[in-house]
Motif scaffolding. Structure first.
Motif, PDB file in Angstrom:
ATOM      1  N   THR A  14       0.831  -1.197   0.000  1.00 59.80           N
ATOM      2  CA  THR A  14       0.000   0.000   0.000  1.00 59.80           C
ATOM      3  C   THR A  14       0.868   1.249   0.000  1.00 59.80           C
ATOM      4  O   THR A  14       1.831   1.344   0.763  1.00 59.80           O
ATOM      5  CB  THR A  14      -0.925   0.025   1.233  1.00 59.80           C
ATOM      6  OG1 THR A  14      -1.671  -1.192   1.285  1.00 59.80           O
ATOM      7  CG2 THR A  14      -1.894   1.196   1.161  1.00 59.80           C
ATOM      8  N   HIS A  16       0.506   5.406   0.316  1.00 59.78           N
ATOM      9  CA  HIS A  16      -0.399   6.510   0.662  1.00 59.78           C
ATOM     10  C   HIS A  16       0.344   7.824   0.483  1.00 59.78           C
ATOM     11  O   HIS A  16       1.406   8.033   1.065  1.00 59.78           O
ATOM     12  CB  HIS A  16      -0.898   6.381   2.099  1.00 59.78           C
ATOM     13  CG  HIS A  16      -1.876   7.450   2.485  1.00 59.78           C
ATOM     14  ND1 HIS A  16      -3.182   7.464   2.032  1.00 59.78           N
ATOM     15  CD2 HIS A  16      -1.734   8.548   3.268  1.00 59.78           C
ATOM     16  CE1 HIS A  16      -3.801   8.519   2.520  1.00 59.78           C
ATOM     17  NE2 HIS A  16      -2.945   9.203   3.275  1.00 59.78           N
ATOM     18  N   GLU A  17      -0.188   8.695  -0.344  1.00 61.85           N
ATOM     19  CA  GLU A  17       0.396  10.010  -0.581  1.00 61.85           C
ATOM     20  C   GLU A  17      -0.567  11.076  -0.091  1.00 61.85           C
ATOM     21  O   GLU A  17      -1.774  10.986  -0.320  1.00 61.85           O
ATOM     22  CB  GLU A  17       0.677  10.217  -2.073  1.00 61.85           C
ATOM     23  CG  GLU A  17       1.643   9.214  -2.662  1.00 61.85           C
ATOM     24  CD  GLU A  17       1.831   9.416  -4.151  1.00 61.85           C
ATOM     25  OE1 GLU A  17       1.369  10.455  -4.672  1.00 61.85           O
ATOM     26  OE2 GLU A  17       2.427   8.545  -4.800  1.00 61.85           O
ATOM     27  N   GLN A  18      -0.014  12.080   0.576  1.00 56.28           N
ATOM     28  CA  GLN A  18      -0.874  13.133   1.110  1.00 56.28           C
ATOM     29  C   GLN A  18      -0.145  14.467   1.086  1.00 56.28           C
ATOM     30  O   GLN A  18       1.045  14.551   1.394  1.00 56.28           O
ATOM     31  CB  GLN A  18      -1.297  12.802   2.542  1.00 56.28           C
ATOM     32  CG  GLN A  18      -2.320  13.769   3.114  1.00 56.28           C
ATOM     33  CD  GLN A  18      -2.848  13.308   4.467  1.00 56.28           C
ATOM     34  OE1 GLN A  18      -2.398  12.294   5.004  1.00 56.28           O
ATOM     35  NE2 GLN A  18      -3.801  14.036   5.013  1.00 56.28           N
ATOM     36  N   GLU A  23      -4.712  13.792  -1.782  1.00 58.45           N
ATOM     37  CA  GLU A  23      -4.539  12.554  -1.024  1.00 58.45           C
ATOM     38  C   GLU A  23      -4.865  11.380  -1.934  1.00 58.45           C
ATOM     39  O   GLU A  23      -5.859  11.392  -2.663  1.00 58.45           O
ATOM     40  CB  GLU A  23      -5.446  12.533   0.203  1.00 58.45           C
ATOM     41  CG  GLU A  23      -5.207  11.328   1.102  1.00 58.45           C
ATOM     42  CD  GLU A  23      -5.950  11.435   2.427  1.00 58.45           C
ATOM     43  OE1 GLU A  23      -5.884  10.481   3.217  1.00 58.45           O
ATOM     44  OE2 GLU A  23      -6.588  12.479   2.660  1.00 58.45           O
ATOM     45  N   LYS A  24      -4.000  10.371  -1.908  1.00 58.94           N
ATOM     46  CA  LYS A  24      -4.181   9.226  -2.797  1.00 58.94           C
ATOM     47  C   LYS A  24      -3.650   7.967  -2.125  1.00 58.94           C
ATOM     48  O   LYS A  24      -2.584   7.981  -1.510  1.00 58.94           O
ATOM     49  CB  LYS A  24      -3.434   9.459  -4.116  1.00 58.94           C
ATOM     50  CG  LYS A  24      -3.504   8.308  -5.103  1.00 58.94           C
ATOM     51  CD  LYS A  24      -2.688   8.617  -6.349  1.00 58.94           C
ATOM     52  CE  LYS A  24      -2.697   7.470  -7.340  1.00 58.94           C
ATOM     53  NZ  LYS A  24      -1.863   7.760  -8.536  1.00 58.94           N
ATOM     54  N   THR A  25      -4.395   6.870  -2.249  1.00 59.14           N
ATOM     55  CA  THR A  25      -3.965   5.575  -1.734  1.00 59.14           C
ATOM     56  C   THR A  25      -4.034   4.548  -2.856  1.00 59.14           C
ATOM     57  O   THR A  25      -5.056   4.434  -3.536  1.00 59.14           O
ATOM     58  CB  THR A  25      -4.840   5.117  -0.555  1.00 59.14           C
ATOM     59  OG1 THR A  25      -4.730   6.060   0.513  1.00 59.14           O
ATOM     60  CG2 THR A  25      -4.392   3.751  -0.053  1.00 59.14           C
ATOM     61  N   GLU A  26      -2.933   3.823  -3.068  1.00 63.42           N
ATOM     62  CA  GLU A  26      -2.898   2.741  -4.049  1.00 63.42           C
ATOM     63  C   GLU A  26      -2.582   1.435  -3.329  1.00 63.42           C
ATOM     64  O   GLU A  26      -1.740   1.400  -2.432  1.00 63.42           O
ATOM     65  CB  GLU A  26      -1.825   2.994  -5.107  1.00 63.42           C
ATOM     66  CG  GLU A  26      -2.145   4.080  -6.099  1.00 63.42           C
ATOM     67  CD  GLU A  26      -1.100   4.149  -7.195  1.00 63.42           C
ATOM     68  OE1 GLU A  26      -1.331   3.605  -8.285  1.00 63.42           O
ATOM     69  OE2 GLU A  26      -0.030   4.739  -6.935  1.00 63.42           O
ATOM     70  N   LYS A  27      -3.242   0.360  -3.750  1.00 64.29           N
ATOM     71  CA  LYS A  27      -3.004  -0.941  -3.139  1.00 64.29           C
ATOM     72  C   LYS A  27      -2.707  -1.970  -4.222  1.00 64.29           C
ATOM     73  O   LYS A  27      -3.419  -2.061  -5.220  1.00 64.29           O
ATOM     74  CB  LYS A  27      -4.219  -1.390  -2.319  1.00 64.29           C
ATOM     75  CG  LYS A  27      -4.003  -2.701  -1.570  1.00 64.29           C
ATOM     76  CD  LYS A  27      -5.207  -3.053  -0.710  1.00 64.29           C
ATOM     77  CE  LYS A  27      -4.978  -4.364   0.036  1.00 64.29           C
ATOM     78  NZ  LYS A  27      -6.152  -4.728   0.876  1.00 64.29           N
TER      79      LYS A  27
END
Length: 210
Positions: A14, A16-18, A23-27
């Motif tokens: 995972t 998570h960029e903020q 804000e963005k989350t990639e999995k």
């Protein structure tokens, strides 16, 4: 970034960029197998860096032949800890990849240092600092050291050590990626090469003052 390896040979990763307005989350998930100190990603490569395997060493996961260098710190030990080794005391080890680094000719091959060899690197580096202390101004323990090793065409073991003065940003990042060398900052940034086979060292550069 968070990498989890499960007993059923699956993994999740995972990111998570903020930022103040973003804000963005990639999995990512997939399959892999752990053999000794190596994780093999199969049948598909580890997509975030296009790597087919990663090596566990010095409490890090380091991805091999990746599109960019990536190291992840192991929070829950998978293998015996080396917390008392030199690798955890202001030294960070990196696998050499000529796609990303240019410290050696293209003909070299990556080499994995043993703790005994890292101790020899430390001795040679301390010799260098002792003989050049007037020029360097700061003692060796004031620096974070980043180390990468190779075998040259003569099968000699060569090591490049990038030294950076300890500080808030340096202490936070030096374990994860090889830092660029700055054009100023005086002797806060320097590079030294050690030939472990010949037990010699040579200075690559010491940055000039701003």
């Amino acid at each position: 970034m968070n990498f989890k390896l499960y007993s059923d040979s699956t993994y999740t990763f995972t990111i998570h960029e903020q930022s103040p307005n973003y804000e963005k989350t990639e999995k990512f998930d997939g399959f892999c197998r752990l053999t000794n100190d190596t994780i093999y990603f199969t049948p598909f490569q580890f997509k975030p860096v296009n790597s087919q395997k990663a090596v566990l060493k010095n409490n890090f996961i380091e991805f091999v032949e990746a599109k960019f260098p990536l190291k992840l710190k192991i929070r829950k030990p998978i293998m015996p800890s080396v917390s008392d080794s030199l690798a955890s005391k202001s030294y960070a080890l990196f696998m050499y990849d000529s796609k990303h680094y240019n410290y050696f000719p293209q003909s070299v091959k990556p080499y994995d240092l043993t703790q005994q060899e890292l101790a020899e690197v430390d001795r040679q580096l301390r010799n260098y600092f002792e003989r050049n202390k007037a020029k360097l101004e700061k003692p060796i323990d004031s620096y974070c050291k980043q180390v990468t090793a190779v075998l040259n065409v003569s099968q000699e073991k060569e090591v490049y050590i990038a030294c950076h003065c300890k500080g808030r940003d340096t202490n936070k990042d030096f374990e994860y990626e090889m830092m660029i060398h700055f054009r100023d900052g005086g002797s806060c940034h320097l590079g030294v090469k050690v030939n472990l086979t010949k037990h010699t060292y040579s200075e690559v550069f010491v940055n000039g003052d701003a």
